[in-house]
Design a protein around this motif. Structure first.
Motif, PDB file in Angstrom:
ATOM      1  N   SER A  93      57.404  28.707  50.014  1.00 47.09           N
ATOM      2  CA  SER A  93      58.548  29.205  49.251  1.00 47.09           C
ATOM      3  C   SER A  93      58.477  30.710  49.020  1.00 47.09           C
ATOM      4  N   VAL A  94      57.303  31.320  49.149  1.00 45.26           N
ATOM      5  CA  VAL A  94      57.189  32.772  48.984  1.00 45.26           C
ATOM      6  C   VAL A  94      57.191  33.499  50.324  1.00 45.26           C
ATOM      7  N   GLY A  95      57.428  32.791  51.393  1.00 40.30           N
ATOM      8  CA  GLY A  95      57.399  33.396  52.720  1.00 40.30           C
ATOM      9  C   GLY A  95      58.710  33.968  53.189  1.00 40.30           C
ATOM     10  N   PHE A  96      59.746  33.948  52.356  1.00 42.93           N
ATOM     11  CA  PHE A  96      61.036  34.457  52.803  1.00 42.93           C
ATOM     12  C   PHE A  96      61.175  35.938  52.467  1.00 42.93           C
ATOM     13  N   GLY A  97      62.147  36.579  53.090  1.00 37.22           N
ATOM     14  CA  GLY A  97      62.404  37.995  52.859  1.00 37.22           C
ATOM     15  C   GLY A  97      62.582  38.708  54.177  1.00 37.22           C
ATOM     16  N   VAL A 100      59.845  43.156  57.261  1.00 37.05           N
ATOM     17  CA  VAL A 100      58.948  44.222  56.816  1.00 37.05           C
ATOM     18  C   VAL A 100      58.334  43.886  55.466  1.00 37.05           C
ATOM     19  N   ALA A 101      59.135  43.313  54.566  1.00 39.63           N
ATOM     20  CA  ALA A 101      58.659  43.089  53.205  1.00 39.63           C
ATOM     21  C   ALA A 101      59.020  41.677  52.751  1.00 39.63           C
ATOM     22  N   THR A 102      58.122  40.748  52.972  1.00 38.55           N
ATOM     23  CA  THR A 102      58.344  39.398  52.454  1.00 38.55           C
ATOM     24  C   THR A 102      57.842  39.337  51.013  1.00 38.55           C
ATOM     25  N   LYS A 103      58.258  38.304  50.326  1.00 38.51           N
ATOM     26  CA  LYS A 103      57.802  38.102  48.957  1.00 38.51           C
ATOM     27  C   LYS A 103      56.285  37.905  48.937  1.00 38.51           C
ATOM     28  N   PHE A 104      55.769  37.226  49.935  1.00 36.40           N
ATOM     29  CA  PHE A 104      54.329  36.985  50.050  1.00 36.40           C
ATOM     30  C   PHE A 104      53.565  38.301  50.271  1.00 36.40           C
ATOM     31  N   GLY A 105      54.112  39.163  51.132  1.00 35.99           N
ATOM     32  CA  GLY A 105      53.470  40.459  51.372  1.00 35.99           C
ATOM     33  C   GLY A 105      53.430  41.317  50.123  1.00 35.99           C
ATOM     34  N   ARG A 106      54.520  41.317  49.362  1.00 35.41           N
ATOM     35  CA  ARG A 106      54.563  42.081  48.107  1.00 35.41           C
ATOM     36  C   ARG A 106      53.598  41.500  47.078  1.00 35.41           C
ATOM     37  N   ALA A 107      53.472  40.171  47.067  1.00 34.05           N
ATOM     38  CA  ALA A 107      52.532  39.536  46.142  1.00 34.05           C
ATOM     39  C   ALA A 107      51.095  39.918  46.485  1.00 34.05           C
ATOM     40  N   LYS A 108      50.790  39.996  47.780  1.00 30.07           N
ATOM     41  CA  LYS A 108      49.452  40.414  48.197  1.00 30.07           C
ATOM     42  C   LYS A 108      49.181  41.869  47.810  1.00 30.07           C
ATOM     43  N   ALA A 147      34.359  42.344  44.184  1.00 29.78           N
ATOM     44  CA  ALA A 147      35.718  42.854  44.396  1.00 29.78           C
ATOM     45  C   ALA A 147      36.033  42.932  45.884  1.00 29.78           C
ATOM     46  N   SER A 148      35.052  43.329  46.701  1.00 35.83           N
ATOM     47  CA  SER A 148      35.247  43.386  48.143  1.00 35.83           C
ATOM     48  C   SER A 148      35.525  42.000  48.712  1.00 35.83           C
ATOM     49  N   LEU A 149      34.812  40.989  48.225  1.00 37.20           N
ATOM     50  CA  LEU A 149      35.037  39.617  48.672  1.00 37.20           C
ATOM     51  C   LEU A 149      36.448  39.146  48.314  1.00 37.20           C
ATOM     52  N   ILE A 150      36.889  39.464  47.111  1.00 37.24           N
ATOM     53  CA  ILE A 150      38.228  39.057  46.676  1.00 37.24           C
ATOM     54  C   ILE A 150      39.301  39.802  47.465  1.00 37.24           C
ATOM     55  N   ILE A 151      39.071  41.082  47.736  1.00 34.81           N
ATOM     56  CA  ILE A 151      40.027  41.855  48.539  1.00 34.81           C
ATOM     57  C   ILE A 151      40.147  41.253  49.942  1.00 34.81           C
ATOM     58  N   GLN A 152      39.022  40.927  50.544  1.00 33.87           N
ATOM     59  CA  GLN A 152      39.064  40.310  51.877  1.00 33.87           C
ATOM     60  C   GLN A 152      39.779  38.965  51.836  1.00 33.87           C
ATOM     61  N   GLU A 153      39.583  38.210  50.776  1.00 35.86           N
ATOM     62  CA  GLU A 153      40.239  36.911  50.647  1.00 35.86           C
ATOM     63  C   GLU A 153      41.747  37.084  50.510  1.00 35.86           C
ATOM     64  N   ILE A 154      42.182  38.085  49.751  1.00 38.92           N
ATOM     65  CA  ILE A 154      43.622  38.342  49.590  1.00 38.92           C
ATOM     66  C   ILE A 154      44.233  38.803  50.902  1.00 38.92           C
ATOM     67  N   ILE A 155      43.553  39.695  51.608  1.00 39.45           N
ATOM     68  CA  ILE A 155      44.071  40.216  52.873  1.00 39.45           C
ATOM     69  C   ILE A 155      44.180  39.102  53.919  1.00 39.45           C
ATOM     70  N   ASN A 156      43.203  38.198  53.956  1.00 39.58           N
ATOM     71  CA  ASN A 156      43.175  37.128  54.946  1.00 39.58           C
ATOM     72  C   ASN A 156      43.987  35.898  54.535  1.00 39.58           C
ATOM     73  N   ALA A 157      44.569  35.898  53.358  1.00 39.27           N
ATOM     74  CA  ALA A 157      45.324  34.733  52.877  1.00 39.27           C
ATOM     75  C   ALA A 157      46.548  34.484  53.749  1.00 39.27           C
ATOM     76  N   THR A 158      46.786  33.216  54.056  1.00 38.86           N
ATOM     77  CA  THR A 158      47.955  32.804  54.835  1.00 38.86           C
ATOM     78  C   THR A 158      48.711  31.715  54.082  1.00 38.86           C
TER      79      THR A 158
END
Length: 161
Positions: A93-97, A100-108, A147-158
């Protein structure tokens, strides 16, 4: 700290802008690590001062009082530990938009800004990713490697089904 391994140059540039913006906002509003002078049960010594009306006699430092010839009260700094837990929605549900700028990308991006702000202010940082159920949970902890682990987890989230 370098988080740029395996990232596109556009994302690296955007992350640097976010980091600079977060640092500027933190310096203007918070001023650093949260601590407040509270007499009593803190661990870090702050100051000795003369006993005043209304002070609790349990906080009198008797050795300093004997040296000075007047009652002295010991004040300590009490650390106020802040805990920041980021909840990142991975449902479709957050994958629309726009492309260039999806809701999911902005959330990340927002989650990354919060991670940087929490790290700069010294807060404990946690992450929970969820869709219709909890996907991953990282309990609150402090430190640049965390913090680095969490950043990597956010970046790699699908997005999840």
């Amino acid at each position: 700290m370098d988080y740029s391994k395996g990232l596109s140059p556009e994302l690296i540039a955007r992350a640097r802008k976010i980091k600079l913006r977060v640092r500027r906002l933190l310096k203007n509003s918070f001023g650093g690590v949260y601590s407040s002078p509270q007499r009593g049960y803190g661990f870090e010594f702050h100051q000795l001062r003369e006993y005043g009306v209304g002070d609790d006699i349990r906080f009198i430092d008797w050795k300093s009082s004997a040296r000075c010839g007047t009652f002295m009260v010991k004040e300590t700094l009490h650390d106020v530990s802040h805990i920041v837990i980021i909840a990142l929605d991975l449902s479709y549900s957050v994958g629309f938009g726009l492309d260039v700028a999806t809701k999911f990308g902005r959330a990340k991006e927002a989650a990354l800004a919060i991670v940087l702000a929490a790290q700069e202010s010294g807060a404990q940082l946690g992450l929970i990713t969820f869709a219709d159920r909890v996907v991953k949970f990282f309990p609150p902890c402090r430190g640049s490697s965390w913090a680095s682990l969490i950043i990597q987890e956010i970046i790699n989230a699908t997005l999840q089904e």
